[in-house]
Design a protein around this motif. Structure first.
Motif, short mmCIF file in Angstrom:
data_model
loop_
_atom_site.label_atom_id
_atom_site.label_comp_id
_atom_site.label_asym_id
_atom_site.label_seq_id
_atom_site.Cartn_x
_atom_site.Cartn_y
_atom_site.Cartn_z
N GLN A 19 3.63 6.15 -5.33
CA GLN A 19 3.45 6.30 -6.78
C GLN A 19 2.43 7.39 -7.08
O GLN A 19 2.61 8.17 -8.03
N GLY A 20 1.36 7.45 -6.29
CA GLY A 20 0.34 8.48 -6.51
C GLY A 20 0.88 9.88 -6.31
O GLY A 20 0.52 10.81 -7.04
N LYS A 21 1.76 10.06 -5.33
CA LYS A 21 2.36 11.38 -5.12
C LYS A 21 3.23 11.79 -6.30
O LYS A 21 3.21 12.94 -6.72
N ARG A 22 3.98 10.84 -6.85
CA ARG A 22 4.83 11.17 -8.00
C ARG A 22 4.00 11.45 -9.24
O ARG A 22 4.38 12.26 -10.09
N SER B 250 -6.04 -5.37 12.18
CA SER B 250 -5.29 -5.29 10.92
C SER B 250 -6.22 -5.27 9.72
O SER B 250 -6.02 -4.50 8.77
N TYR B 251 -7.26 -6.11 9.76
CA TYR B 251 -8.20 -6.18 8.64
C TYR B 251 -8.89 -4.83 8.44
O TYR B 251 -8.96 -4.32 7.32
N ASN B 252 -9.39 -4.24 9.53
CA ASN B 252 -10.09 -2.96 9.41
C ASN B 252 -9.17 -1.84 8.94
O ASN B 252 -9.55 -1.00 8.12
N TRP B 253 -7.94 -1.83 9.44
CA TRP B 253 -6.99 -0.79 9.06
C TRP B 253 -6.60 -0.90 7.59
O TRP B 253 -6.60 0.08 6.84
N LEU B 254 -6.29 -2.12 7.15
CA LEU B 254 -5.91 -2.33 5.75
C LEU B 254 -7.07 -2.04 4.81
O LEU B 254 -6.87 -1.49 3.71
N GLN B 255 -8.27 -2.39 5.21
CA GLN B 255 -9.44 -2.11 4.38
C GLN B 255 -9.63 -0.61 4.21
O GLN B 255 -9.96 -0.14 3.11
N ARG B 256 -9.43 0.15 5.28
CA ARG B 256 -9.59 1.60 5.18
C ARG B 256 -8.54 2.20 4.25
O ARG B 256 -8.83 3.10 3.46
N SER C 63 -9.03 4.22 0.51
CA SER C 63 -8.44 5.50 0.15
C SER C 63 -7.65 5.38 -1.16
O SER C 63 -7.72 6.26 -2.02
N ILE C 64 -6.90 4.29 -1.30
CA ILE C 64 -6.13 4.08 -2.54
C ILE C 64 -7.07 3.89 -3.72
O ILE C 64 -6.82 4.42 -4.82
N ALA C 65 -8.17 3.16 -3.53
CA ALA C 65 -9.13 2.95 -4.61
C ALA C 65 -9.75 4.26 -5.07
O ALA C 65 -10.01 4.45 -6.26
N GLN D 96 0.82 -1.20 0.00
CA GLN D 96 0.00 0.00 0.00
C GLN D 96 0.86 1.26 0.00
O GLN D 96 0.57 2.21 -0.73
N GLN D 97 1.91 1.27 0.81
CA GLN D 97 2.76 2.44 0.88
C GLN D 97 3.45 2.69 -0.45
O GLN D 97 3.68 3.85 -0.84
#
Length: 264
Positions: free
Chosen positions: A63-66, A200-206, A210-212, A57-58
């Motif tokens: 990549q989105g910032k660039r 972990s599941y809830n954090w990664l889903q959130r 945001s990435i989506a 994810q990071q």
């Protein structure tokens, strides 16, 4: 992580406490050892998924910032795509959009260019989101199932305590302390494994959501660029140019020795 904590706790208390983890597993036999092994395996895999997904994810966030900094300043999508990383998620969307544009001219059945491009970009975006969501189902499963696996070990421990009471004919503490302690340990293990998995599941889903959203916005911008032959593109923020200071002159009137400053 859980294995290190439990092993350290069990080793430190092995000599002083005959009812510690190692003693409970040894006395509990194959069932307790199997339950413990399953919970430890679930915990190890859960933490592996957590850290691997965070890294993935990071990487996409970077990549989105660039993309926002350099991509839309290019003259064409191909030029902008060349500036992106080889395995970038954003590069995949751009390349799929360009490929769809080339394929549209080869279609024998008339299809609106907008619909064809939109469908291709949506398919590319869905593939990226699906890859990001890989492994999260396991975290959800661990969070749901591990307390019940620990509860199974608890039931077995209570059952063994009752068997010892029946065999000895008395409910003395030395007869039931071992099995009851084993039951409580299994309950605690189930919770220790479940709680980090759920968090972990809830954090990664959130973070995936945001990435989506960022990928969807970028995909829409690419669609607008392709559909307008480059006429429509996101506005690029530019630094405000400093305003030049106006020269100051002085004027004098008859009878005055001084002057009043006046801007031209």
């Amino acid at each position: 992580m859980i294995t290190t904590i439990l092993a350290a706790a069990g080793t430190a208390a092995a000599d002083a406490n005959p009812y510690g983890l190692q003693a409970a597993l040894r006395e509990g036999g194959l069932i307790s050892q199997t339950v413990f092994g399953i919970l430890v395996l679930m915990s190890v895999v859960s933490f592996y998924i957590l850290f691997s997904k965070l890294f993935e994810q990071q990487k996409i966030i970077g990549q989105g910032k660039r993309v926002r900094q350099a991509f839309w300043s290019s003259n064409s999508l191909r030029e902008g795509s060349a500036k992106l990383e080889k395995n970038s998620a954003y590069k995949q969307i751009v390349d799929d959009g360009l490929a769809a544009q080339e394929q549209h001219s080869k279609l024998t059945d008339p299809v609106e260019a907008h619909d064809w491009l939109h469908g291709s970009l949506a398919r590319s975006e869905a593939a990226i989101n699906s890859k990001l969501g890989g492994g999260l189902a396991f975290l959800a499963t661990v969070g749901s199932v591990s307390p019940f696996i620990g509860l199974f070990g608890t039931v077995i421990g209570i059952y063994r305590a009752l068997v010892k009471i029946g065999a000895s004919g008395q409910a003395s503490i030395d007869k039931v302390a071992g099995p009851v302690g084993e039951a409580l340990i299994m309950t605690a293990l189930g919770l220790v494994v479940a709680v980090p998995a759920v968090l972990s599941y809830n954090w990664l889903q959130r973070r995936n959501k945001s990435i989506a959203e960022d990928l969807s916005a970028f995909s829409n911008d690419v669609l607008g660029f392709l559909a307008s032959n480059g006429a429509v593109r996101p506005s690029i923020a530019t630094a405000a140019k400093p305003v030049a200071a106006k020269p100051v002159t002085t004027t004098t009137t008859a009878g005055q020795t001084g002057g009043v400053p006046r801007a031209n």
